[in-house]
Write an enzyme that holds these catalytic residues in place. Sequence first.
Site, PDB file in Angstrom:
ATOM      1  N   CYS A  75     -18.698  -4.887   7.262  1.00  0.00           N
ATOM      2  CA  CYS A  75     -19.212  -6.286   6.843  1.00  0.00           C
ATOM      3  C   CYS A  75     -17.955  -6.585   6.371  1.00  0.00           C
ATOM      4  O   CYS A  75     -18.059  -7.092   4.814  1.00  0.00           O
ATOM      5  CB  CYS A  75     -20.553  -6.169   6.085  1.00  0.00           C
ATOM      6  SG  CYS A  75     -21.778  -5.795   6.792  1.00  0.00           S
ATOM      7  N   GLY A 128       5.926  13.252  10.207  1.00  0.00           N
ATOM      8  CA  GLY A 128       4.328  13.360  10.112  1.00  0.00           C
ATOM      9  C   GLY A 128       4.197  13.189  11.957  1.00  0.00           C
ATOM     10  O   GLY A 128       3.671  13.534  12.507  1.00  0.00           O
TER      11      GLY A 128
HETATM   12  N1  LLP Z   1       7.783  12.397   3.781  1.00  0.00           N
HETATM   13  C1  LLP Z   1       7.811  11.213   2.789  1.00  0.00           C
HETATM   14  C2  LLP Z   1       7.956  11.776   1.258  1.00  0.00           C
HETATM   15  C3  LLP Z   1       6.777  10.152   3.239  1.00  0.00           C
HETATM   16  O1  LLP Z   1       5.817  10.028   1.890  1.00  0.00           O
HETATM   17  C4  LLP Z   1       5.963  10.427   4.433  1.00  0.00           C
HETATM   18  C5  LLP Z   1       5.341   9.826   4.426  1.00  0.00           C
HETATM   19  C6  LLP Z   1       6.533  11.756   5.315  1.00  0.00           C
HETATM   20  C7  LLP Z   1       7.447  12.602   4.815  1.00  0.00           C
HETATM   21  C8  LLP Z   1       6.419  11.404   6.744  1.00  0.00           C
HETATM   22  O2  LLP Z   1       6.433   9.657   7.139  1.00  0.00           O
HETATM   23  P1  LLP Z   1       5.868   9.770   8.627  1.00  0.00           P
HETATM   24  O3  LLP Z   1       7.134  10.828   9.727  1.00  0.00           O
HETATM   25  O4  LLP Z   1       4.978  10.195   9.311  1.00  0.00           O
HETATM   26  O5  LLP Z   1       6.773   8.592   8.881  1.00  0.00           O
HETATM   27  N2  LLP Z   1      -0.223   5.230   6.495  1.00  0.00           N
HETATM   28  C9  LLP Z   1       0.702   4.713   7.139  1.00  0.00           C
HETATM   29  C10 LLP Z   1       2.079   6.041   6.502  1.00  0.00           C
HETATM   30  C11 LLP Z   1       2.539   5.984   5.166  1.00  0.00           C
HETATM   31  C12 LLP Z   1       2.892   7.235   4.916  1.00  0.00           C
HETATM   32  C13 LLP Z   1       3.443   7.616   3.658  1.00  0.00           C
HETATM   33  N3  LLP Z   1       3.867   8.999   3.236  1.00  0.00           N
HETATM   34  C14 LLP Z   1       0.696   4.131   8.073  1.00  0.00           C
HETATM   35  O6  LLP Z   1      -0.769   4.871   8.625  1.00  0.00           O
HETATM   36  O7  LLP Z   1       1.215   3.608   8.636  1.00  0.00           O
END
Ligand code: LLP
Length: 422
Positions: free
Chosen positions: A346, A276
């Site tokens: 806030c 992602g």
């Molecule tokens: N696959 C699964 C099963 C996941 O849970 C996630 C992300 C991805 C793929 C994609 O991960 P990426 O390639 O984007 O690292 N809100 C947090 C990140 C949470 C990620 C949750 N899962 C932040 O802002 O860093």
Amino acid sequence: MSAFTYIDNHLYCEKVNLKKIAQAIGTPFYVYSYTSIIENFKRIKKTFSAISPLIAFSVKSNSNRAILRSLAREGAGFDVVSGGELQRVLQAGGSPQKIIFAGVGKTPDEVELAVKKNILMFNVESLPEAYLIEEIGRLYGRKQNVALRINPDVDPDTHRYITTGKKENKFGIPWEESEEVAQEVASLEHLALVGLHSHIGSQITSPEAHILAMERLRILAKKLKSSGIELKYINIGGGFSIQYVEKEKPYKLEKLAARIIPLVKELGCRLIMEPGRYIVGPAGALVTRVLFIKNAVEKNFVIVDSAMTDLLRPALYGAYHRIVPVVRRNSSRRLIENADVVGPVCESADFLGQNRRFRGINPGDLLCVLDTGAYGFVMTSQYNSRPRSPEVLVRGTRWFIIRERERIKDITRLEQVPDFLI
Ligand code: LLP
């Protein structure tokens, strides 16, 4: 290509001056580079071309349908975690046969929707979930593909809130129980156990942890094979890091490929990946305007018109994002040091950056918060009744609004005052 570059001291996204967008639609707003998103996707595709994996974009990182459509046109698959994300992908023209449904808490309605739409597979995180999918598969007279999400108990070096593959996390089937659970799932009439999955966390800076997790999956895959269960897919999840700080090293995708490709070939499976952040993170930014500059005793505060409601990562994880001026000024101008960039909400946690330095910024100036294309807009809220920011997609010299700015009436639209109060 870097999505954001200065030309004559003005910050551009591709060939569009960000100041021009701000003049046209006001601030704050999110802006994404189409070309950069596609390039990031293609870089993964090319690095792994020897085994043509299914690259399932993780929709949770950025779910705008224009972005999903852009990636669908390149042949991407999609990793979804809710019925809402599933609907978005279908609306954007994503192929159901490239959709993977993950998540620890799928509801019966969501499972039913996915079965009806004939998605490629579910990533199953527990036995009760497998039984639910089995039951709905029976109802529809279908044999549903599933992969088991294994918790390989590896420790990637990242923030504890975004680590998911350690023993103590809620995600996946514990490594020790995995063989037994696999046997049980494989025995169910309406489930076809077609793969193994692991996602060990996000913003993982070195391929080592991914490789370790894959090694574990390989051991399990081999054991299953010897007991007659042939798998078709092996899913390494996402988590490839991006450079939030310039001095950080880029994630070594080539190194990962060099180790993973032989392993996948040996197993005779198709590789699935779920990136992602790597695809959309560096391709997006949040543009905001300085409202006031407040000089307090200990600190300076640059108060801007965006807040934790627009970008939650700094407040939630203490995440660092570079904040740069949209118009760079002459270096002899007044220096503001020790400055916190804060929003109007806030809460003391309402900051976008802390202890920053700016040269010659004034109220009315535009700032750009970089690397916010992933987990930026998707984590926004309307706290303090703040309308959500619009989103803009740039391609070359053209720009397009891909989500309009919310209005107050959008915020209150679903509320009702009961009769007795009227
Ligand atoms: N696959 C699964 C099963 C996941 O849970 C996630 C992300 C991805 C793929 C994609 O991960 P990426 O390639 O984007 O690292 N809100 C947090 C990140 C949470 C990620 C949750 N899962 C932040 O802002 O860093």
